[in-house]
Write a protein that holds these residues in place. Sequence first.
Motif, PDB file in Angstrom:
ATOM      1  N   TYR A  52     -12.125 -44.753 -16.017  1.00  0.00           N
ATOM      2  CA  TYR A  52     -13.518 -44.336 -16.157  1.00  0.00           C
ATOM      3  C   TYR A  52     -14.029 -44.967 -17.440  1.00  0.00           C
ATOM      4  O   TYR A  52     -13.637 -44.579 -18.534  1.00  0.00           O
ATOM      5  N   ALA A  53     -14.898 -45.971 -17.295  1.00  0.00           N
ATOM      6  CA  ALA A  53     -15.431 -46.690 -18.454  1.00  0.00           C
ATOM      7  C   ALA A  53     -16.924 -46.463 -18.555  1.00  0.00           C
ATOM      8  O   ALA A  53     -17.662 -46.689 -17.597  1.00  0.00           O
ATOM      9  N   ASP A  54     -17.356 -46.010 -19.716  1.00  0.00           N
ATOM     10  CA  ASP A  54     -18.769 -45.774 -19.987  1.00  0.00           C
ATOM     11  C   ASP A  54     -19.173 -46.668 -21.161  1.00  0.00           C
ATOM     12  O   ASP A  54     -18.617 -46.555 -22.263  1.00  0.00           O
ATOM     13  N   ALA A  55     -20.099 -47.590 -20.897  1.00  0.00           N
ATOM     14  CA  ALA A  55     -20.608 -48.493 -21.936  1.00  0.00           C
ATOM     15  C   ALA A  55     -19.488 -49.266 -22.615  1.00  0.00           C
ATOM     16  O   ALA A  55     -19.517 -49.497 -23.831  1.00  0.00           O
ATOM     17  N   THR A  56     -18.497 -49.689 -21.831  1.00  0.00           N
ATOM     18  CA  THR A  56     -17.362 -50.454 -22.351  1.00  0.00           C
ATOM     19  C   THR A  56     -16.937 -51.499 -21.320  1.00  0.00           C
ATOM     20  O   THR A  56     -16.485 -51.130 -20.228  1.00  0.00           O
ATOM     21  N   PRO A  57     -17.073 -52.787 -21.611  1.00  0.00           N
ATOM     22  CA  PRO A  57     -16.588 -53.808 -20.679  1.00  0.00           C
ATOM     23  C   PRO A  57     -15.069 -53.714 -20.532  1.00  0.00           C
ATOM     24  O   PRO A  57     -14.350 -53.542 -21.523  1.00  0.00           O
ATOM     25  N   VAL A  58     -14.584 -53.828 -19.304  1.00  0.00           N
ATOM     26  CA  VAL A  58     -13.144 -53.748 -19.057  1.00  0.00           C
ATOM     27  C   VAL A  58     -12.645 -55.046 -18.441  1.00  0.00           C
ATOM     28  O   VAL A  58     -13.365 -55.726 -17.701  1.00  0.00           O
ATOM     29  N   THR A  59     -11.400 -55.388 -18.751  1.00  0.00           N
ATOM     30  CA  THR A  59     -10.700 -56.491 -18.107  1.00  0.00           C
ATOM     31  C   THR A  59      -9.402 -55.919 -17.539  1.00  0.00           C
ATOM     32  O   THR A  59      -8.550 -55.439 -18.292  1.00  0.00           O
ATOM     33  N   VAL A  60      -9.280 -55.939 -16.219  1.00  0.00           N
ATOM     34  CA  VAL A  60      -8.128 -55.366 -15.535  1.00  0.00           C
ATOM     35  C   VAL A  60      -7.453 -56.485 -14.753  1.00  0.00           C
ATOM     36  O   VAL A  60      -8.057 -57.070 -13.848  1.00  0.00           O
ATOM     37  N   THR A  61      -6.207 -56.810 -15.086  1.00  0.00           N
ATOM     38  CA  THR A  61      -5.514 -57.920 -14.432  1.00  0.00           C
ATOM     39  C   THR A  61      -4.095 -57.523 -14.037  1.00  0.00           C
ATOM     40  O   THR A  61      -3.416 -56.789 -14.758  1.00  0.00           O
ATOM     41  N   GLY A  62      -3.674 -58.019 -12.878  1.00  0.00           N
ATOM     42  CA  GLY A  62      -2.294 -57.848 -12.440  1.00  0.00           C
ATOM     43  C   GLY A  62      -1.882 -56.419 -12.187  1.00  0.00           C
ATOM     44  O   GLY A  62      -0.699 -56.080 -12.310  1.00  0.00           O
ATOM     45  N   CYS A  63      -2.816 -55.551 -11.795  1.00  0.00           N
ATOM     46  CA  CYS A  63      -2.514 -54.128 -11.595  1.00  0.00           C
ATOM     47  C   CYS A  63      -2.458 -53.782 -10.103  1.00  0.00           C
ATOM     48  O   CYS A  63      -3.060 -54.451  -9.271  1.00  0.00           O
ATOM     49  N   VAL A  94     -14.236 -57.638 -15.757  1.00  0.00           N
ATOM     50  CA  VAL A  94     -13.520 -58.510 -14.832  1.00  0.00           C
ATOM     51  C   VAL A  94     -12.330 -57.753 -14.258  1.00  0.00           C
ATOM     52  O   VAL A  94     -11.525 -57.175 -15.005  1.00  0.00           O
ATOM     53  N   ILE A  95     -12.204 -57.757 -12.939  1.00  0.00           N
ATOM     54  CA  ILE A  95     -11.036 -57.197 -12.256  1.00  0.00           C
ATOM     55  C   ILE A  95     -10.400 -58.337 -11.482  1.00  0.00           C
ATOM     56  O   ILE A  95     -11.007 -58.901 -10.572  1.00  0.00           O
ATOM     57  N   ARG A  96      -9.173 -58.705 -11.877  1.00  0.00           N
ATOM     58  CA  ARG A  96      -8.582 -59.939 -11.354  1.00  0.00           C
ATOM     59  C   ARG A  96      -7.107 -59.721 -10.985  1.00  0.00           C
ATOM     60  O   ARG A  96      -6.372 -59.037 -11.674  1.00  0.00           O
ATOM     61  N   ASN A  97      -6.706 -60.330  -9.873  1.00  0.00           N
ATOM     62  CA  ASN A  97      -5.310 -60.287  -9.416  1.00  0.00           C
ATOM     63  C   ASN A  97      -4.788 -58.861  -9.314  1.00  0.00           C
ATOM     64  O   ASN A  97      -3.675 -58.548  -9.749  1.00  0.00           O
ATOM     65  N   CYS A  98      -5.607 -57.993  -8.723  1.00  0.00           N
ATOM     66  CA  CYS A  98      -5.223 -56.596  -8.525  1.00  0.00           C
ATOM     67  C   CYS A  98      -5.131 -56.287  -7.028  1.00  0.00           C
ATOM     68  O   CYS A  98      -5.837 -56.892  -6.214  1.00  0.00           O
ATOM     69  N   ALA A  99      -4.261 -55.338  -6.686  1.00  0.00           N
ATOM     70  CA  ALA A  99      -4.112 -54.878  -5.308  1.00  0.00           C
ATOM     71  C   ALA A  99      -4.508 -53.412  -5.221  1.00  0.00           C
ATOM     72  O   ALA A  99      -4.012 -52.576  -5.993  1.00  0.00           O
ATOM     73  N   PHE A 100      -5.427 -53.102  -4.294  1.00  0.00           N
ATOM     74  CA  PHE A 100      -5.872 -51.738  -4.033  1.00  0.00           C
ATOM     75  C   PHE A 100      -5.369 -51.370  -2.640  1.00  0.00           C
ATOM     76  O   PHE A 100      -5.869 -51.890  -1.640  1.00  0.00           O
ATOM     77  N   VAL A 101      -4.397 -50.457  -2.568  1.00  0.00           N
ATOM     78  CA  VAL A 101      -3.665 -50.239  -1.326  1.00  0.00           C
ATOM     79  C   VAL A 101      -3.612 -48.754  -0.977  1.00  0.00           C
ATOM     80  O   VAL A 101      -3.137 -47.929  -1.774  1.00  0.00           O
ATOM     81  N   ALA A 102      -4.105 -48.403   0.202  1.00  0.00           N
ATOM     82  CA  ALA A 102      -3.989 -47.049   0.752  1.00  0.00           C
ATOM     83  C   ALA A 102      -4.507 -45.984  -0.201  1.00  0.00           C
ATOM     84  O   ALA A 102      -3.911 -44.919  -0.351  1.00  0.00           O
ATOM     85  N   ASN A 103      -5.630 -46.268  -0.838  1.00  0.00           N
ATOM     86  CA  ASN A 103      -6.320 -45.265  -1.647  1.00  0.00           C
ATOM     87  C   ASN A 103      -7.383 -44.584  -0.796  1.00  0.00           C
ATOM     88  O   ASN A 103      -7.749 -45.062   0.277  1.00  0.00           O
TER      89      ASN A 103
END
Length: 371
Positions: A52-63, A94-103
């Motif tokens: 949960y990010a509020d007013a904060t750029p996030v970089t999520v990789t390899g998750c 940026v959300i990169r190289n992530c897998a979202f599975v059975a959520n």
Amino acid sequence: YHCNGQLDAACIYINNAASLTVEDSLFITNGAPFSLSSSSSAAVRPAGTCIYADATPVTVTGCRFAGNRSSSGTDGTATYGGLIYLLNACDGSVIRNCAFVANECVTRTATASKAGTLGGSIVVNFAEAIREMFIESCTFAWNLSAGYSFPADVSVNKGVANVHNCIFSGGQLGPGIAADTGRYFKIGSSGSLNIDYSMFDCDLKTAIGGSGKIVIAPSCITNANPRFVTSSPELTLRSPENFYAAYDAGVESVAATCDVHLVSAAGYVDNDGVFHTGGNVVSPAIDAGDPADDCSLEPHPNGGFINLGAYGNTVEASRTYSVEPEIVDNLVTVTFPDDTSFPKVDFDLKAAALDYTATVKVFCGTNGFDS
């Protein structure tokens, strides 16, 4: 991150920071239990379950995000939901190289006015419609949306989502979903979507919905089976006929083992890092990414093009199946049908163990090839 049963921001919450970076992390079976998710109280609203990010750029990789639950609802002034919730000035995320599975993103009420309108794997709800974020080389597989009007994967309420080199497959919508909601995307009136070089298991009309600006490049692939290592996980719905349908008990163990690596006869690795080869299946997502993108981290043979999905341009990328085309009996015939000056060139290519596509260049001249 495992089994954090809080409500909002079960795993990570950040507010008004310079930035957040999350790398190579596993988020599995986090979020409120089904008993809370089906409550009639709109005060219970697990949103931003994983981030949960509020007013904060996030970089999520390899998750990897597997078997998590968020829940969409409204407190009368705002609407909530999503595994990753990007609120206000999170532009540049940026959300990169992530897998979202059975959520799953479910609602806790059968009352549409309390069900909320934002949910899915990722929610974009920026302060300004012109602000952008990026989803690159990600895989979305077997995610569920059950509620009023949110998709299985990406809700863009306000802001611009740029999606590139991704795979969307196996998503499910519950029976109460509004007609203008896509299986994988819902773009609000203040939202925009730009998507290219991505693969869907359905047609675009089914995949993407909403009233915002939607730009779909012709490089997108539709009605395709990406050929994951896991072909059909045993995911059943609890109360499938109801507004608040959810995955049945046992989703945790199934989600933990679902494998979205791409199958290739030339070789691929599974979730455990075991290398496999042989067979007669090659994923159409292999080498289907943007030709301009780097693929140097993919093991050889890599075909010179990036794979789609979470493992594109990584050491876990599946190998490219290739053959050396041969002409049967080295026989090429040249004829001039109907006595015209345009030659017809005929030859047959030898069959291989698997179907393949070959590019053939034919050079003709009247005084040697130099002419």
